[in-house]
Each structure stands twice: as C-alpha cells, then as structure tokens.
Design a protein around this motif. Structure first.
Motif, PDB file in Angstrom:
ATOM      1  N   VAL A  78     -50.316 -27.169 -32.042  1.00 16.38           N
ATOM      2  CA  VAL A  78     -49.456 -27.305 -32.330  1.00 16.38           C
ATOM      3  C   VAL A  78     -48.426 -26.284 -30.796  1.00 16.38           C
ATOM      4  N   ILE A  79     -47.560 -26.558 -29.774  1.00 13.19           N
ATOM      5  CA  ILE A  79     -47.422 -25.547 -29.505  1.00 13.19           C
ATOM      6  C   ILE A  79     -45.633 -25.240 -29.166  1.00 13.19           C
ATOM      7  N   GLU A  80     -45.214 -23.953 -29.666  1.00 10.99           N
ATOM      8  CA  GLU A  80     -44.167 -23.854 -29.623  1.00 10.99           C
ATOM      9  C   GLU A  80     -43.643 -23.226 -28.532  1.00 10.99           C
ATOM     10  N   TYR A  81     -41.903 -23.552 -28.362  1.00 14.15           N
ATOM     11  CA  TYR A  81     -41.786 -22.175 -27.511  1.00 14.15           C
ATOM     12  C   TYR A  81     -40.197 -22.555 -27.505  1.00 14.15           C
ATOM     13  N   ASN A  82     -39.527 -21.630 -27.113  1.00 17.20           N
ATOM     14  CA  ASN A  82     -37.904 -21.597 -27.199  1.00 17.20           C
ATOM     15  C   ASN A  82     -37.360 -21.465 -25.226  1.00 17.20           C
TER      16      ASN A  82
END
Length: 94
Positions: A78-82
């Motif tokens: 899972v890649i998470e970014y804002n």
C-alpha cells in the motif's frame, strides 16, 4: 510439514521482497519515501505524491481541507501520500 516459525519466516521474506520491489519502482521514479511499516504482513509505504508514470492501482482517496490522502497498491504494497488540493484562485477584477 513446515513449522509455524518456517511459515512466518517465509511470509516475512515475501513481505520484504514486496517492499524491495515497490521501493525500486519508487526510487526509479525519484519519489521520496518517508516511512515503511507492516501490519499483519501488509506493507505500507508513506511517500511524496507519485507521478502518473508509476503504475499503481488506486485503492482510495479521502479529501480533507488541507489536501487529499491517496492510497494505492504497488507491487503488493500500500502506497499512501498526501496530495495538495488544487484551489483555483479567486481573483477580483479591478
């Protein structure tokens, strides 16, 4: 029959391999990574926004006042970014 320890070691080795593959793609795209964690064998990588050239499968996005949190899957991680919200400027004609 493999022991429980052998099974856990195999799952951990698979998780490390997934993280390595995702990190290689992100490094090739010059994306900064800020944190990596696993939860029940599911790796999550916190990054800067990823470019369109990185072929990640979108999972979810949540829009907030300060930006949008995006989650996607890349190489089993899972890649998470804002991502900052794009607010058009409200210019008043003089």
């Amino acid at each position: 029959m493999p022991t429980i320890a052998t099974q856990k070691n195999y799952r951990m080795a698979c998780t490390i391999s997934q993280i390595h593959n995702a990190m290689q793609v992100l490094m090739d795209a010059d994306v900064a990574m800020h944190d990596i964690a696993t939860n029940n064998g599911q790796p999550t990588i916190i990054t800067d926004p990823i470019p369109e050239t990185v072929k990640a499968m979108p999972l979810s996005s949540v829009r907030r006042a300060d930006g949008t949190t995006v989650r996607a899957v890349l190489c089993g991680c899972v890649i998470e970014y804002n991502k900052p919200n794009s607010n058009p400027t409200n210019e008043v004609a003089a």
